[in-house]
Design a protein around this motif. Structure first.
Motif, PDB file in Angstrom:
ATOM      1  N   ASP A  77       0.829  -1.200   0.000  1.00  0.00           N
ATOM      2  CA  ASP A  77       0.000   0.000   0.000  1.00  0.00           C
ATOM      3  C   ASP A  77       0.870   1.260   0.000  1.00  0.00           C
ATOM      4  OD1 ASP A  77      -2.262  -1.557   0.046  1.00  0.00           O
ATOM      5  OD2 ASP A  77      -2.374  -1.559   2.243  1.00  0.00           O
ATOM      6  N   ILE A  78       1.946   1.211   0.727  1.00  0.00           N
ATOM      7  CA  ILE A  78       2.832   2.375   0.762  1.00  0.00           C
ATOM      8  C   ILE A  78       3.442   2.619  -0.609  1.00  0.00           C
ATOM      9  CG2 ILE A  78       4.957   3.279   1.753  1.00  0.00           C
ATOM     10  CD1 ILE A  78       4.248   1.794   4.324  1.00  0.00           C
ATOM     11  N   VAL A  79       3.801   1.528  -1.258  1.00  0.00           N
ATOM     12  CA  VAL A  79       4.389   1.676  -2.604  1.00  0.00           C
ATOM     13  C   VAL A  79       3.369   2.263  -3.557  1.00  0.00           C
ATOM     14  CG1 VAL A  79       5.308   0.412  -4.563  1.00  0.00           C
ATOM     15  CG2 VAL A  79       6.057  -0.146  -2.259  1.00  0.00           C
ATOM     16  N   VAL A  80       2.130   1.840  -3.468  1.00  0.00           N
ATOM     17  CA  VAL A  80       1.087   2.364  -4.365  1.00  0.00           C
ATOM     18  C   VAL A  80       0.873   3.845  -4.116  1.00  0.00           C
ATOM     19  CG1 VAL A  80      -1.358   2.248  -4.915  1.00  0.00           C
ATOM     20  CG2 VAL A  80      -0.054   0.149  -4.652  1.00  0.00           C
ATOM     21  N   ILE A  81       0.828   4.229  -2.832  1.00  0.00           N
ATOM     22  CA  ILE A  81       0.618   5.646  -2.515  1.00  0.00           C
ATOM     23  C   ILE A  81       1.775   6.484  -3.056  1.00  0.00           C
ATOM     24  CG2 ILE A  81       0.471   7.280  -0.623  1.00  0.00           C
ATOM     25  CD1 ILE A  81      -1.034   5.129   0.963  1.00  0.00           C
ATOM     26  N   VAL A  82       2.975   5.971  -2.895  1.00  0.00           N
ATOM     27  CA  VAL A  82       4.144   6.714  -3.395  1.00  0.00           C
ATOM     28  C   VAL A  82       4.079   6.847  -4.907  1.00  0.00           C
ATOM     29  CG1 VAL A  82       6.645   6.649  -3.638  1.00  0.00           C
ATOM     30  CG2 VAL A  82       5.583   6.134  -1.440  1.00  0.00           C
ATOM     31  N   LEU A  83       3.669   5.784  -5.565  1.00  0.00           N
ATOM     32  CA  LEU A  83       3.567   5.858  -7.038  1.00  0.00           C
ATOM     33  C   LEU A  83       2.502   6.852  -7.485  1.00  0.00           C
ATOM     34  CD1 LEU A  83       3.883   2.055  -7.991  1.00  0.00           C
ATOM     35  CD2 LEU A  83       5.559   3.878  -8.338  1.00  0.00           C
ATOM     36  N   VAL A  84       1.366   6.877  -6.775  1.00  0.00           N
ATOM     37  CA  VAL A  84       0.304   7.827  -7.137  1.00  0.00           C
ATOM     38  C   VAL A  84       0.786   9.252  -6.955  1.00  0.00           C
ATOM     39  CG1 VAL A  84      -1.978   8.654  -6.494  1.00  0.00           C
ATOM     40  CG2 VAL A  84      -1.549   6.213  -6.672  1.00  0.00           C
ATOM     41  N   VAL A  85       1.446   9.507  -5.828  1.00  0.00           N
ATOM     42  CA  VAL A  85       1.970  10.859  -5.587  1.00  0.00           C
ATOM     43  C   VAL A  85       2.999  11.215  -6.645  1.00  0.00           C
ATOM     44  CG1 VAL A  85       3.285  12.263  -3.971  1.00  0.00           C
ATOM     45  CG2 VAL A  85       1.477  10.771  -3.120  1.00  0.00           C
ATOM     46  N   PHE A  86       3.814  10.279  -7.025  1.00  0.00           N
ATOM     47  CA  PHE A  86       4.828  10.551  -8.038  1.00  0.00           C
ATOM     48  C   PHE A  86       4.189  10.869  -9.388  1.00  0.00           C
ATOM     49  CE2 PHE A  86       7.679   8.944 -11.367  1.00  0.00           C
ATOM     50  CZ  PHE A  86       8.784   9.753 -11.137  1.00  0.00           C
ATOM     51  N   VAL A  87       3.151  10.105  -9.717  1.00  0.00           N
ATOM     52  CA  VAL A  87       2.459  10.363 -11.004  1.00  0.00           C
ATOM     53  C   VAL A  87       1.832  11.749 -10.997  1.00  0.00           C
ATOM     54  CG1 VAL A  87       0.514   9.640 -12.436  1.00  0.00           C
ATOM     55  CG2 VAL A  87       2.074   7.926 -11.515  1.00  0.00           C
ATOM     56  N   ILE A  88       1.230  12.112  -9.837  1.00  0.00           N
ATOM     57  CA  ILE A  88       0.614  13.451  -9.753  1.00  0.00           C
ATOM     58  C   ILE A  88       1.679  14.524  -9.902  1.00  0.00           C
ATOM     59  CG2 ILE A  88      -0.598  15.033  -8.230  1.00  0.00           C
ATOM     60  CD1 ILE A  88      -2.069  12.609  -7.083  1.00  0.00           C
ATOM     61  N   LEU A  89       2.817  14.327  -9.277  1.00  0.00           N
ATOM     62  CA  LEU A  89       3.889  15.304  -9.396  1.00  0.00           C
ATOM     63  C   LEU A  89       4.408  15.396 -10.825  1.00  0.00           C
ATOM     64  CD1 LEU A  89       5.876  14.605  -6.078  1.00  0.00           C
ATOM     65  CD2 LEU A  89       4.364  16.531  -6.601  1.00  0.00           C
ATOM     66  N   VAL A  90       4.477  14.231 -11.486  1.00  0.00           N
ATOM     67  CA  VAL A  90       4.944  14.239 -12.885  1.00  0.00           C
ATOM     68  C   VAL A  90       3.954  14.963 -13.782  1.00  0.00           C
ATOM     69  CG1 VAL A  90       5.409  12.748 -14.863  1.00  0.00           C
ATOM     70  CG2 VAL A  90       6.372  12.193 -12.636  1.00  0.00           C
ATOM     71  N   LEU A  91       2.662  14.732 -13.508  1.00  0.00           N
ATOM     72  CA  LEU A  91       1.647  15.418 -14.312  1.00  0.00           C
ATOM     73  C   LEU A  91       1.725  16.929 -14.119  1.00  0.00           C
ATOM     74  CD1 LEU A  91      -1.423  13.027 -13.893  1.00  0.00           C
ATOM     75  CD2 LEU A  91      -0.008  13.355 -15.931  1.00  0.00           C
ATOM     76  N   PHE A  92       1.869  17.340 -12.860  1.00  0.00           N
ATOM     77  CA  PHE A  92       1.983  18.781 -12.620  1.00  0.00           C
ATOM     78  C   PHE A  92       3.248  19.344 -13.256  1.00  0.00           C
ATOM     79  CE2 PHE A  92      -1.231  18.258  -9.253  1.00  0.00           C
ATOM     80  CZ  PHE A  92      -1.975  19.405  -9.439  1.00  0.00           C
TER      81      PHE A  92
END
Length: 341
Positions: free
Chosen positions: A7-22
């Motif tokens: 779950d921690i890995v998934v959350i980190v990946l989601v945050v990373f994707v959001i940061l990449v999109l921004f």
């Protein structure tokens, strides 16, 4: 609830994707152009609106304002062609047409445009005389615009207008120009006054000429009418004389008596009205006048040869009572050349 490692890995990946999109989404405001660099090399220019770039690989290089901008040119000293020193300042309007060229072809764009405009102001204004410089500001603006616009074309810049705001000659030169302007105006006023005086004299001469012409025409018309009147009078006199002559030829002595009496009376009137006549003694007997007329009739009969059938002489009237001689104009007897005065 405790989160597991997954779950921690998934959350980190989601945050990373959001940061990449921004990081990949770029919004360009209206009136601006963004240049995109990939590993430090220019690739493209972003137009106003929502744009996407590759994060961590591409980045925004320069944010260029493509709206028309104003650049104030500071006051500078200029030496004109006739060695007059003047101070001039200007204002320049420019617009970025190519954001990539404006960003990568020149460093410090505004400073480059400013120095280019200042040097061309000195060149253009230094090639003109002071009078031409002060009176042909539009020509200076046109030349500056053409020269500066050609110089900034490689930078992707369009200079839309260059305007000279103020030209200030030295104070002593301004005073000299004011005296010159005053002298020119006084000269112009004197010229106008002289022209007005000349026109007035011409008009007066024309009026005198027309008056003389009209007066001469009037005198000519009067002379013509006087001559015509004298001609009519002469014709009347000739006609009267002819009628009297015809009457005498026909044996009418009364006609010549009337004619001579009329002339005699006119002669008496002339003698009486003469300015040098002071005292005239004249007879007042009517028989003397009738006797004179009778003598004139006898002479006429002898002249015209009518002795065979002489007309009867006029009957003498009874002598009127003598009256006391009066002082006044005395008639002259045509048969006595020395009248008694």
């Amino acid at each position: 609830m405790l989160l597991g490692g997954f779950d921690i890995v998934v959350i980190v990946l989601v945050v990373f994707v959001i940061l990449v999109l921004f990081a990949g989404i770029k919004t360009v405001p209206q009136g601006y152009r963004y240049t995109i660099e990939r590993f430090g090399r220019y690739t493209r220019t972003l137009e106003p609106g929502l744009n996407l770039i590759t994060p961590f690989i591409e980045r925004v290089g320069a944010r260029m304002n493509v709206m028309e901008q104003v650049l104030n040119v500071p006051t500078q000293e200029v030496i004109t062609k006739d060695n007059a020193s003047v101070s001039a300042d200007a204002v320049s309007f420019y617009q970025v047409l190519n954001a990539a060229q404006a960003a990568y072809q020149v460093s410090n764009l505004e400073n480059a445009i400013l120095n280019l405009t200042m040097t061309n102001i000195r060149s253009v204004m230094g090639s003109m005389d002071l009078d031409e410089l002060l009176s042909n500001r539009d020509a200076i603006n046109d030349r500056l615009l053409r020269v500066v616009d050609e110089a900034v074309q490689p930078w992707g810049i369009k200079v839309t207008r260059v305007e000279i705001k103020d030209i200030q000659p030295p104070r002593d030169l301004v005073d000299a120009m004011a005296r010159q302007m005053k002298a020119e105006r006084e000269k112009r006023a004197q010229v106008l006054e002289a022209e007005g005086s000349r026109n007035a004299q011409i008009l007066r001469a024309e009026g005198a000429k027309q008056s003389a012409i009209l007066q001469a025409e009037g005198q000519r018309e009067a002379a013509f009418r006087n001559a015509e009147a004298r001609e009519r009078l002469a014709e009347a006199e000739a006609k009267a004389t002819k009628m009297v002559s015809e009457a005498i030829a026909a044996g009418d002595i009364h006609a010549i008596n009337y004619f001579v009496a009329q002339k005699y009376t006119e002669a008496l009137a002339s003698i009486g009205s003469a300015p040098n006549s002071k005292i005239v003694m004249m007879p007042m007997e009517a028989s003397s006048i009738l006797g004179s007329l009778g003598g004139i009739g006898a002479i006429a009969r002898e002249v015209f040869g009518e002795g065979n059938n002489p007309p009867p002489p006029p009957r003498p009237r009874a002598d009127p009572a003598r009256s006391t001689p009066s002082v006044g104009p005395a008639p002259v007897n045509p048969f006595n050349p020395n009248p008694e005065r």
